[in-house]
Design an enzyme around this catalytic site. Sequence first.
Site, short mmCIF file in Angstrom:
data_model
loop_
_atom_site.label_atom_id
_atom_site.label_comp_id
_atom_site.label_asym_id
_atom_site.label_seq_id
_atom_site.Cartn_x
_atom_site.Cartn_y
_atom_site.Cartn_z
N HIS A 1 21.56 -54.74 62.29
CA HIS A 1 22.62 -55.10 61.33
C HIS A 1 23.36 -53.88 60.79
O HIS A 1 24.35 -54.04 60.07
CB HIS A 1 22.03 -55.87 60.14
CG HIS A 1 21.32 -54.98 59.16
ND1 HIS A 1 20.04 -54.54 59.36
CD2 HIS A 1 21.73 -54.41 58.00
CE1 HIS A 1 19.68 -53.76 58.35
NE2 HIS A 1 20.69 -53.66 57.51
C1 UD1 Z 1 23.95 -54.62 53.25
C2 UD1 Z 1 23.75 -53.16 52.82
C3 UD1 Z 1 22.76 -52.50 53.76
C4 UD1 Z 1 21.47 -53.30 53.86
C5 UD1 Z 1 21.78 -54.74 54.20
C6 UD1 Z 1 20.51 -55.55 54.15
C7 UD1 Z 1 25.70 -52.03 51.81
C8 UD1 Z 1 26.80 -51.07 52.03
N1 UD1 Z 1 25.00 -52.41 52.89
O1 UD1 Z 1 24.54 -54.60 54.53
O2 UD1 Z 1 22.45 -51.22 53.27
O3 UD1 Z 1 20.67 -52.74 54.87
O4 UD1 Z 1 22.70 -55.28 53.25
O5 UD1 Z 1 20.57 -56.68 54.96
O6 UD1 Z 1 25.46 -52.43 50.68
N2 UD1 Z 1 27.37 -61.95 55.42
C9 UD1 Z 1 27.20 -63.31 55.52
N3 UD1 Z 1 26.40 -63.91 54.60
C10 UD1 Z 1 25.79 -63.25 53.58
C11 UD1 Z 1 25.99 -61.86 53.49
C12 UD1 Z 1 26.77 -61.24 54.41
O7 UD1 Z 1 27.73 -63.96 56.43
O8 UD1 Z 1 25.07 -63.89 52.79
C13 UD1 Z 1 28.22 -61.27 56.45
C14 UD1 Z 1 29.68 -61.16 56.04
O9 UD1 Z 1 30.45 -61.28 57.20
C15 UD1 Z 1 29.77 -59.75 55.53
C16 UD1 Z 1 28.75 -59.01 56.41
O10 UD1 Z 1 27.72 -59.96 56.64
O11 UD1 Z 1 31.05 -59.21 55.62
C17 UD1 Z 1 28.20 -57.75 55.78
O12 UD1 Z 1 27.60 -58.03 54.51
P1 UD1 Z 1 27.42 -56.86 53.42
O13 UD1 Z 1 26.62 -57.33 52.29
O14 UD1 Z 1 28.75 -56.26 53.10
O15 UD1 Z 1 26.64 -55.76 54.19
P2 UD1 Z 1 25.32 -55.84 55.08
O16 UD1 Z 1 25.67 -55.49 56.47
O17 UD1 Z 1 24.59 -57.11 54.83
N1 UDP Z 2 13.63 -59.54 56.84
C1 UDP Z 2 13.39 -60.90 56.67
N2 UDP Z 2 13.97 -61.78 57.56
C2 UDP Z 2 14.73 -61.36 58.61
C3 UDP Z 2 14.96 -59.96 58.77
C4 UDP Z 2 14.40 -59.08 57.85
O1 UDP Z 2 12.68 -61.30 55.75
O2 UDP Z 2 15.22 -62.21 59.36
C5 UDP Z 2 13.03 -58.60 55.88
C6 UDP Z 2 12.18 -57.53 56.50
O3 UDP Z 2 10.86 -57.99 56.69
C7 UDP Z 2 12.28 -56.41 55.48
C8 UDP Z 2 13.68 -56.56 54.93
O4 UDP Z 2 14.09 -57.89 55.25
O5 UDP Z 2 11.36 -56.62 54.41
C9 UDP Z 2 14.60 -55.58 55.57
O6 UDP Z 2 15.90 -55.85 55.21
P1 UDP Z 2 17.16 -55.44 56.10
O7 UDP Z 2 16.73 -55.13 57.47
O8 UDP Z 2 18.17 -56.50 55.88
O9 UDP Z 2 17.73 -54.15 55.33
P2 UDP Z 2 17.31 -52.61 55.29
O10 UDP Z 2 15.86 -52.51 55.05
O11 UDP Z 2 17.76 -51.99 56.58
O12 UDP Z 2 18.13 -52.09 54.16
#
Ligand code: UD1
Ligand code: UDP
Length: 352
Positions: free
Chosen positions: A203
């Site tokens: 992601h």
């Molecule tokens: C964010 C964090 C990242 C973290 C991740 C955990 C920032 C800059 N990034 O990234 O550090 O590792 O969360 O998962 O804060 N979207 C949906 N549904 C949701 C949320 C998001 O469809 O409930 C989609 C949307 O298209 C959105 C994209 O995911 O534009 C990115 O979401 P965003 O929260 O901006 O960043 P993440 O990639 O989730």
């Molecule tokens: N995780 C989860 N379901 C999923 C993918 C990840 O519960 O489908 C959990 C995972 O076990 C870990 C956390 O989400 O505890 C990691 O989050 P993510 O990878 O979104 O973000 P990051 O750690 O890179 O910021």
Amino acid sequence: MKVLSVVGARPQFIKLAPVSRYLRTRHQEVLVHTGQHYDNNLSDIFFQQLHIPAPDYHLGVGSGPQGRQTGEMLIALEEIVAWERPDWVIVYGDTNSTLAGALVASKSHIPLLHIEAGLRSFNRRMPEEINRIVTDHLSTLLCCPTATAVANLAREGIVEGVHHTGDVMYDAVLHNADLARRESAILAELGCQPGGYVLVTVHRAENTDDPARLGGIVVALNALTEPVVLPLHPRTRKAAAQAGLAFGPGVRVIAPVSYLDMLALEMHARLILTDSGGVQKEAYFLGVPCVTLRDETEWVETVAAGWNVLVGTDAARIVEAARTFCPQGERPAYFGNGNAHRVIVELLDKGV
Ligand code: UD1
Ligand code: UDP
């Protein structure tokens, strides 16, 4: 004492759970959910499964460009902090919700506690790196999960208020691994055998937003000879569709799963491929080999111990590592002893 906790994204709910549970035995917690993540399986499912009380405030900010997303959080948080006047603000990790909480707390002259302080990738193209640097420089109490994090802060001249507390994600795994073993039915639902599949998560913006990098990952996954399970973040689903990239029949693409299902999938995987910070650590905690689809990592201890290898996104390198990477050594306790949440709350008690 009144403590205002700010969370908004999946990994923050998991980190919050052990801290909040203990914090509430001795202090008042006001919980703010920024709404950065809003899909049920990126948000509500964690509150239910981890028994996190409903947020006192839900900002409903949702997705958007970096500036707008963070800006909307700032506007709403400033009003809440002015109204609540907490004694402390707690922020977690490195998301835009972390940054917004940190900026508002410090400009409102409220002491700020950062959980997961001191992490660095040394890659300022990552939004998370900017968020971490700013947050650390604004924090009153910096709770570092590892000794490396303490050293990173010292290199930036931050030594006051720095504590090596251990990692709350380790606490969460210790608390939930047996529960996952007993209660999750995900392997049966997917028809997977323990040790008979590769678990993948992708992601990270640097991978999803670059069709060449995402393409390398998709080509590699399609080339693996074992079954692949891919709980797919919506960001990656959208990016793959936009880039015209399709997963092959050997890749089981599923919606993001709950924490207990994820722990069950992790602990029974033969191998994990990921660009997630949290998943790299969980692989280490659970003793599952991890191939990281990035060029650098904040969790350098997992690499030093030999249980994680960085391969980037070149398809041939990923396939080769998936075939051959087979760590066997010790896994030193770099992430503490499962008590980080207690140590952190007790620091707050003392106000140090
Ligand atoms: C964010 C964090 C990242 C973290 C991740 C955990 C920032 C800059 N990034 O990234 O550090 O590792 O969360 O998962 O804060 N979207 C949906 N549904 C949701 C949320 C998001 O469809 O409930 C989609 C949307 O298209 C959105 C994209 O995911 O534009 C990115 O979401 P965003 O929260 O901006 O960043 P993440 O990639 O989730
Ligand atoms: N995780 C989860 N379901 C999923 C993918 C990840 O519960 O489908 C959990 C995972 O076990 C870990 C956390 O989400 O505890 C990691 O989050 P993510 O990878 O979104 O973000 P990051 O750690 O890179 O910021």
